[in-house]
Design a protein around this motif. Structure first.
Motif, PDB file in Angstrom:
ATOM      1  N   VAL A  30     -48.042  14.386   6.318  1.00  4.85           N
ATOM      2  CA  VAL A  30     -47.773  13.914   4.918  1.00  4.85           C
ATOM      3  C   VAL A  30     -47.750  12.763   5.506  1.00  4.85           C
ATOM      4  CG1 VAL A  30     -46.355  13.549   3.161  1.00  4.85           C
ATOM      5  CG2 VAL A  30     -46.645  15.776   3.868  1.00  4.85           C
ATOM      6  N   VAL A  31     -49.139  11.740   4.997  1.00  3.05           N
ATOM      7  CA  VAL A  31     -48.955  10.928   5.384  1.00  3.05           C
ATOM      8  C   VAL A  31     -48.675   9.150   3.972  1.00  3.05           C
ATOM      9  CG1 VAL A  31     -49.885   8.427   5.749  1.00  3.05           C
ATOM     10  CG2 VAL A  31     -50.389  10.682   7.027  1.00  3.05           C
ATOM     11  N   ALA A  32     -47.481   9.287   3.780  1.00  3.95           N
ATOM     12  CA  ALA A  32     -46.604   8.952   2.800  1.00  3.95           C
ATOM     13  C   ALA A  32     -47.063   7.157   2.943  1.00  3.95           C
ATOM     14  CB  ALA A  32     -45.141   8.809   2.166  1.00  3.95           C
ATOM     15  N   LEU A  33     -47.612   6.316   1.640  1.00  2.30           N
ATOM     16  CA  LEU A  33     -47.758   5.211   1.653  1.00  2.30           C
ATOM     17  C   LEU A  33     -47.271   4.591   0.102  1.00  2.30           C
ATOM     18  CD1 LEU A  33     -49.432   2.513   2.839  1.00  2.30           C
ATOM     19  CD2 LEU A  33     -51.218   2.913   1.687  1.00  2.30           C
ATOM     20  N   ASN A  34     -46.215   3.506   0.534  1.00  3.25           N
ATOM     21  CA  ASN A  34     -45.518   2.411  -0.951  1.00  3.25           C
ATOM     22  C   ASN A  34     -46.235   1.096  -0.365  1.00  3.25           C
ATOM     23  OD1 ASN A  34     -43.876   1.260  -2.463  1.00  3.25           O
ATOM     24  ND2 ASN A  34     -41.789   1.889  -1.644  1.00  3.25           N
ATOM     25  N   MET A  44     -51.846  14.296   2.399  1.00  3.68           N
ATOM     26  CA  MET A  44     -51.858  15.479   3.377  1.00  3.68           C
ATOM     27  C   MET A  44     -52.874  16.091   3.832  1.00  3.68           C
ATOM     28  SD  MET A  44     -50.029  19.140   2.367  1.00  3.68           S
ATOM     29  CE  MET A  44     -48.467  18.898   2.523  1.00  3.68           C
ATOM     30  N   PRO A  45     -53.336  15.391   4.662  1.00  4.91           N
ATOM     31  CA  PRO A  45     -54.856  15.863   5.166  1.00  4.91           C
ATOM     32  C   PRO A  45     -54.929  17.251   5.086  1.00  4.91           C
ATOM     33  CG  PRO A  45     -53.517  14.207   6.670  1.00  4.91           C
ATOM     34  CD  PRO A  45     -52.556  14.960   6.495  1.00  4.91           C
ATOM     35  N   PRO A 158     -48.523   7.770 -14.757  1.00  5.01           N
ATOM     36  CA  PRO A 158     -49.442   9.245 -13.810  1.00  5.01           C
ATOM     37  C   PRO A 158     -49.168   8.828 -12.347  1.00  5.01           C
ATOM     38  CG  PRO A 158     -51.180   7.173 -14.845  1.00  5.01           C
ATOM     39  CD  PRO A 158     -49.788   7.241 -15.143  1.00  5.01           C
ATOM     40  N   GLN A 159     -48.967  10.749 -12.250  1.00  4.20           N
ATOM     41  CA  GLN A 159     -49.150  11.290 -11.082  1.00  4.20           C
ATOM     42  C   GLN A 159     -50.238  11.833 -11.521  1.00  4.20           C
ATOM     43  OE1 GLN A 159     -46.487  14.443  -9.842  1.00  4.20           O
ATOM     44  NE2 GLN A 159     -45.476  12.840  -8.720  1.00  4.20           N
ATOM     45  N   ILE A 160     -51.432  11.717 -10.151  1.00  6.87           N
ATOM     46  CA  ILE A 160     -52.267  12.505 -10.175  1.00  6.87           C
ATOM     47  C   ILE A 160     -52.374  13.127  -8.404  1.00  6.87           C
ATOM     48  CG2 ILE A 160     -55.342  11.615 -10.399  1.00  6.87           C
ATOM     49  CD1 ILE A 160     -54.557   9.680 -12.719  1.00  6.87           C
ATOM     50  N   ALA A 161     -52.659  14.334  -8.807  1.00  7.97           N
ATOM     51  CA  ALA A 161     -52.458  15.279  -7.116  1.00  7.97           C
ATOM     52  C   ALA A 161     -54.398  15.210  -7.039  1.00  7.97           C
ATOM     53  CB  ALA A 161     -52.017  16.413  -7.501  1.00  7.97           C
ATOM     54  N   SER A 162     -54.794  14.660  -6.085  1.00  6.59           N
ATOM     55  CA  SER A 162     -56.674  15.145  -6.135  1.00  6.59           C
ATOM     56  C   SER A 162     -56.296  15.792  -4.954  1.00  6.59           C
ATOM     57  CB  SER A 162     -56.828  13.524  -5.523  1.00  6.59           C
ATOM     58  OG  SER A 162     -58.084  13.755  -4.994  1.00  6.59           O
ATOM     59  N   VAL A 163     -57.471  17.264  -4.862  1.00 11.68           N
ATOM     60  CA  VAL A 163     -57.857  17.833  -3.678  1.00 11.68           C
ATOM     61  C   VAL A 163     -59.404  18.321  -3.432  1.00 11.68           C
ATOM     62  CG1 VAL A 163     -57.656  19.932  -3.532  1.00 11.68           C
ATOM     63  CG2 VAL A 163     -56.074  19.635  -4.365  1.00 11.68           C
ATOM     64  N   SER A 164     -60.204  18.094  -2.343  1.00 10.72           N
ATOM     65  CA  SER A 164     -60.804  17.460  -2.162  1.00 10.72           C
ATOM     66  C   SER A 164     -61.493  19.245  -1.066  1.00 10.72           C
ATOM     67  CB  SER A 164     -61.111  16.126  -0.788  1.00 10.72           C
ATOM     68  OG  SER A 164     -61.162  15.291  -1.734  1.00 10.72           O
ATOM     69  N   PHE A 165     -62.984  19.908  -1.193  1.00 12.41           N
ATOM     70  CA  PHE A 165     -63.700  20.698  -0.660  1.00 12.41           C
ATOM     71  C   PHE A 165     -64.592  20.398  -0.409  1.00 12.41           C
ATOM     72  CE2 PHE A 165     -60.555  22.797  -3.628  1.00 12.41           C
ATOM     73  CZ  PHE A 165     -59.904  23.474  -2.778  1.00 12.41           C
ATOM     74  N   LEU A 211     -60.843  11.230   3.322  1.00 11.63           N
ATOM     75  CA  LEU A 211     -60.435  12.569   2.425  1.00 11.63           C
ATOM     76  C   LEU A 211     -61.366  13.602   2.563  1.00 11.63           C
ATOM     77  CD1 LEU A 211     -59.727  11.589  -1.397  1.00 11.63           C
ATOM     78  CD2 LEU A 211     -58.250  11.325   0.588  1.00 11.63           C
ATOM     79  N   LYS A 212     -60.696  15.036   3.592  1.00 13.91           N
ATOM     80  CA  LYS A 212     -61.359  15.458   4.161  1.00 13.91           C
ATOM     81  C   LYS A 212     -61.320  17.549   3.680  1.00 13.91           C
ATOM     82  CE  LYS A 212     -61.404  13.931   8.844  1.00 13.91           C
ATOM     83  NZ  LYS A 212     -60.590  14.484  10.239  1.00 13.91           N
ATOM     84  N   HIS A 213     -61.853  18.069   3.838  1.00 10.51           N
ATOM     85  CA  HIS A 213     -61.959  19.478   3.390  1.00 10.51           C
ATOM     86  C   HIS A 213     -60.608  20.115   3.441  1.00 10.51           C
ATOM     87  CE1 HIS A 213     -63.717  23.061   2.349  1.00 10.51           C
ATOM     88  NE2 HIS A 213     -63.524  24.109   3.480  1.00 10.51           N
TER      89      HIS A 213
END
Length: 250
Positions: A30-34, A44-45, A158-165, A211-213
């Protein structure tokens, strides 16, 4: 506003092969960026395994009722440069952007989306997403311009969670302009192709993620208030990318 975002790592006895280097193994991380002033990014790659990600990709590509709507920007009509679909729990306010109000499909119509939603809720403690905007980029000419997901129905933080395929694409973040230059940017500018990436993509005012698969990226805190993001055109992106953005409507 909630504190720093913490993604929960699920144990996985077998790491996923990196398609770029064959049999190499890559641990989950997990890479966190403030960013600043309460704007938070977590990445999370390899959130979903490589094999499962392709199963989800094939299902979504073939079974989602994709549409490419006409939107209005600066009083002019344009075809949105990507396919889209919208899922929402019953009884929520109508989503609308750039003059377009998508039809809200039910979670029950697409069970694999409920499975991904469960994975998201397990990974992000305290999350409770109730809507989902899906986008399909058919190639490098499909994109999303600079914008912030700052619609009032998502609330102030808002919290937005983005999943990529599928095809990996660049995801860019940059600080919103000050009030004196605010007229140079609209919250959703689809009318012009994005500018070339700045050479200073890693300074305090702009950041870039690949943003990877199977990856997960979460924006939270004041990210939508203070920053804009985009997925720019990329000539070398020849294959399809499907992206799921989970949101909570208040």
């Amino acid at each position: 506003m909630s504190g720093p975002l913490k993604l929960k790592r699920e144990s996985d006895p077998v790491n996923d092969p990196d398609p770029e280097i064959g049999t190499a193994e890559k641990p989950k991380k997990v890479v966190a960026l403030n960013l600043d002033n309460g704007s938070l990014i977590s990445h999370m790659p390899n959130f979903i395994s490589y094999k499962e990600s392709w199963q989800y990709f094939d299902y979504l590509d073939k079974n989602i009722p994709w549409t490419r709507p006409t939107i209005r920007v600066f009083a002019r009509s344009h075809v949105q440069p990507r396919d889209t679909c919208y899922i929402a729990s019953p009884g929520l306010p109508q989503l609308g952007y750039s003059g377009y109000k998508p039809h809200a499909y039910s979670w029950d119509e697409f069970p694999p989306l409920k499975d991904i939603l469960d994975l998201i809720h397990k990974a992000i403690p305290g999350s409770s997403f109730n809507s989902l905007l899906l986008n399909r980029y058919k190639g490098g000419n499909d994109y999303v311009g600079w914008h912030a997901d700052d619609e009032k129905l998502y609330g102030p933080t808002p919290q937005i969670a983005s999943v990529s395929f599928g095809c990996e694409r660049d995801f860019l973040l940059k600080k919103k302009p000050n009030r004196n230059s605010q007229d140079e940017m609209t919250s959703r500018n689809e009318s012009e192709p994005p500018r070339k990436r700045s050479k200073k993509v890693n300074n305090v005012d702009q950041h870039s993620f690949l943003l990877k698969h199977g990856s997960l990226l979460v924006m939270s805190g004041y990210t939508q208030r203070d920053w804009v993001h985009s997925v720019p055109k990329r000539v070398k992106a020849e294959s399809v990318r499907i992206n799921l953005t989970f949101r909570k409507i208040l």
